[in-house]
Design a protein around this motif. Structure first.
Motif, mmCIF file in Angstrom:
data_model
loop_
_atom_site.group_PDB
_atom_site.id
_atom_site.type_symbol
_atom_site.label_atom_id
_atom_site.label_comp_id
_atom_site.label_asym_id
_atom_site.label_seq_id
_atom_site.Cartn_x
_atom_site.Cartn_y
_atom_site.Cartn_z
ATOM 1 N N UNK A 1 8.217 5.610 -0.244
ATOM 2 C CA UNK A 1 7.827 6.169 -1.549
ATOM 3 C C UNK A 1 7.714 7.686 -1.457
ATOM 4 N N UNK A 2 7.953 8.330 -2.623
ATOM 5 C CA UNK A 2 7.756 9.771 -2.756
ATOM 6 C C UNK A 2 7.130 10.010 -4.122
ATOM 7 N N UNK A 3 5.964 10.677 -4.137
ATOM 8 C CA UNK A 3 5.273 10.989 -5.385
ATOM 9 C C UNK A 3 5.129 12.509 -5.470
ATOM 10 N N UNK A 4 5.996 13.125 -6.300
ATOM 11 C CA UNK A 4 5.962 14.576 -6.410
ATOM 12 C C UNK A 4 4.699 15.073 -7.099
ATOM 13 N N UNK A 5 4.154 14.271 -8.018
ATOM 14 C CA UNK A 5 2.936 14.688 -8.719
ATOM 15 C C UNK A 5 1.748 14.706 -7.751
ATOM 16 N N UNK A 6 1.602 13.627 -7.007
ATOM 17 C CA UNK A 6 0.500 13.540 -6.040
ATOM 18 C C UNK A 6 0.847 14.255 -4.739
ATOM 19 N N UNK A 7 2.128 14.617 -4.634
ATOM 20 C CA UNK A 7 2.613 15.249 -3.391
ATOM 21 C C UNK A 7 2.244 14.388 -2.177
ATOM 22 N N UNK A 8 2.773 13.191 -2.209
ATOM 23 C CA UNK A 8 2.530 12.253 -1.110
ATOM 24 C C UNK A 8 3.789 11.441 -0.883
ATOM 25 N N UNK A 9 4.126 11.227 0.403
ATOM 26 C CA UNK A 9 5.296 10.428 0.769
ATOM 27 C C UNK A 9 4.901 9.452 1.860
ATOM 28 N N UNK A 10 5.621 8.330 1.902
ATOM 29 C CA UNK A 10 5.377 7.329 2.938
ATOM 30 C C UNK A 10 6.724 6.973 3.565
ATOM 31 N N UNK A 11 6.792 7.059 4.911
ATOM 32 C CA UNK A 11 8.041 6.804 5.633
ATOM 33 C C UNK A 11 7.751 5.843 6.772
ATOM 34 N N UNK A 12 8.667 4.880 6.956
ATOM 35 C CA UNK A 12 8.573 3.969 8.090
ATOM 36 C C UNK A 12 9.754 4.207 9.023
ATOM 37 N N UNK A 13 9.491 4.035 10.322
ATOM 38 C CA UNK A 13 10.550 4.206 11.333
ATOM 39 C C UNK A 13 10.519 3.001 12.264
ATOM 40 N N UNK A 14 11.642 2.280 12.286
ATOM 41 C CA UNK A 14 11.776 1.137 13.181
ATOM 42 C C UNK A 14 12.492 1.593 14.465
ATOM 43 N N UNK A 15 11.997 1.148 15.591
ATOM 44 C CA UNK A 15 12.607 1.475 16.893
ATOM 45 C C UNK A 15 12.716 2.984 17.129
ATOM 46 N N UNK A 16 11.656 3.685 16.768
ATOM 47 C CA UNK A 16 11.587 5.120 17.037
ATOM 48 C C UNK A 16 11.616 5.362 18.550
ATOM 49 N N UNK A 17 12.415 6.335 18.998
ATOM 50 C CA UNK A 17 12.585 6.548 20.443
ATOM 51 C C UNK A 17 11.271 6.870 21.150
ATOM 52 N N UNK A 18 10.359 7.567 20.476
ATOM 53 C CA UNK A 18 9.070 7.889 21.109
ATOM 54 C C UNK A 18 8.272 6.611 21.376
ATOM 55 N N UNK A 19 8.286 5.703 20.437
ATOM 56 C CA UNK A 19 7.534 4.454 20.605
ATOM 57 C C UNK A 19 8.169 3.565 21.667
ATOM 58 N N UNK A 20 9.518 3.569 21.724
ATOM 59 C CA UNK A 20 10.205 2.804 22.769
ATOM 60 C C UNK A 20 9.795 3.313 24.149
#
Length: 357
Positions: free
Chosen positions: A101-120
């Motif tokens: 999601x991206x909310x320009x009014x609230x200026x808030x975004x939510x991003x998910x990352x699957x199999x991120x190299x740092x977590x691996x």
């Protein structure tokens, strides 16, 4: 031929003869996440401490988004540009990103990352520090998208701890990364980390200084050896016959040189059991009262350790000076040449006389 292909809209080329892999013409490196990258991350984390490590990774991620933002900005909408970035990230092994999601009014975004190299990498190590580098990238991207001075990406889910993905909530922040780092510098934790780094630096400096001192000591030893060789050349003592030593003198004889001459001559007489010492003045062009006094002391010292002294090669000008300054050599045997002194030493009668004296 150089193999080429296109993945995620990116031209990839391998130049094996140069040892290069190029993405869109720029060199990239492939690394094993669970060994190479995990080893690199854990080494840095141990050195600087967990909190500073997280902030430094966020800063590195934030400062690396220029190319990412150009890709996003080239699209007609932010969402379309971010989708292009998602495809490139997946092709490059950065995991599968999802813009929730991206909310320009609230200026808030939510991003998910699957199999991120740092977590691996962290799962392979059995730790969970958080995916700070990706968080820094997301902070930098949405900072530009929201048009605010700074953003902060808060990680709410952790794949390294068993969650299905890493999730980040990105919002504007009143504290920049630099301010957070400055605050960390004032804490005890960073002081301990800095101390560890400083101690390592001191250790290296001590090691380098020790190596420099060792090299300097070797140079000083070499200089001492060279000085000894020079002294030996300036005061050569030659064993010309059994029991017969010759000391040829050259140039001026000052107090220091006279002391060295006496030490070397007496040592040679003692070690070689010499009975005759010939002091040859052929190389002396001029003489003064001090030099004559040194020679007289040299003769007396040699006789005290059992060697009969003979002076040879006195030049006419030197003889005239000796007479003028009142030097008395009547008690010292003198001969015109070194050759004559050697001839006398080789006469059996003279040798018997010398041995009996």
């Amino acid at each position: 031929m150089n193999p080429k292909l296109e993945v995620g809209g990116i031209d990839i080329e391998w130049r094996e003869e140069d040892g290069l892999c190029l993405w869109a013409g720029a060199p990239v490196m492939t690394a094993w996440i669970e060994s190479t990258m995990a080893g690199l991350l854990t080494t840095v984390q141990r050195m600087v401490g967990a909190e500073r490590f997280e902030l430094a990774m966020q800063q590195g991620g934030r400062d690396s988004i220029d190319g990412d933002w150009r890709m996003i900005a080239s699209a007609s909408t932010f969402e379309e540009g971010f989708e292009r970035l998602i495809r490139v990230a997946a092709a490059a092994g950065w995991g599968r990103w999802q813009l929730v999601s991206v909310d320009l009014v609230a200026r808030e975004a939510r991003v998910r990352v699957y199999n991120n190299w740092e977590s691996v990498a962290q799962r392979a190590l059995g730790v969970s520090w958080g995916a700070s580098f990706v968080a820094g990238k997301l902070s930098g991207i949405f900072q530009r998208h929201f048009g605010v001075p700074t953003c902060w990406a808060e990680q709410t889910l952790f794949a390294a701890e068993g969650d299905a993905f890493d999730e980040f909530v990105i919002r504007p922040s009143d504290r920049s990364l630099e301010a957070r780092l400055d605050a960390l510098f004032q804490s005890d934790q960073v002081t301990k980390a800095d101390l560890a780094v400083a101690l390592e630096r001191v250790r290296r400096e001590v090691e380098e200084r020790t190596q420099a001192e060792h090299a300097l000591r070797e140079k000083l030893d070499l200089i001492a050896q060279q000085e000894e060789a020079i002294r030996a050349l300036s005061t050569p003592i030659i064993e010309v016959w059994d029991g017969v030593l010759t000391l040829p003198l050259f140039g001026a004889v000052d107090t220091r040189r006279a002391a060295e001459m006496m030490e070397r001559l007496l040592d040679a007489i003692t070690h070689k059991g010499a009975r005759v010492a010939i002091i040859d003045l052929t190389g002396v062009d001029a003489i003064d009262a001090e030099t004559a006094d040194h020679i007289g002391k040299l003769v007396r010292a040699a006789e005290l350790v059992g060697a009969k002294c003979t002076i040879t090669g006195i030049r006419p000008a030197v003889a005239q000076t000796m007479v003028e300054i009142g030097i008395d050599l009547t008690k010292i045997a003198t001969l015109s040449t070194l050759r004559e002194a050697l001839r006398r030493c080789m006469r059996p009668s003279d040798l018997r006389t010398q041995k009996n004296s």
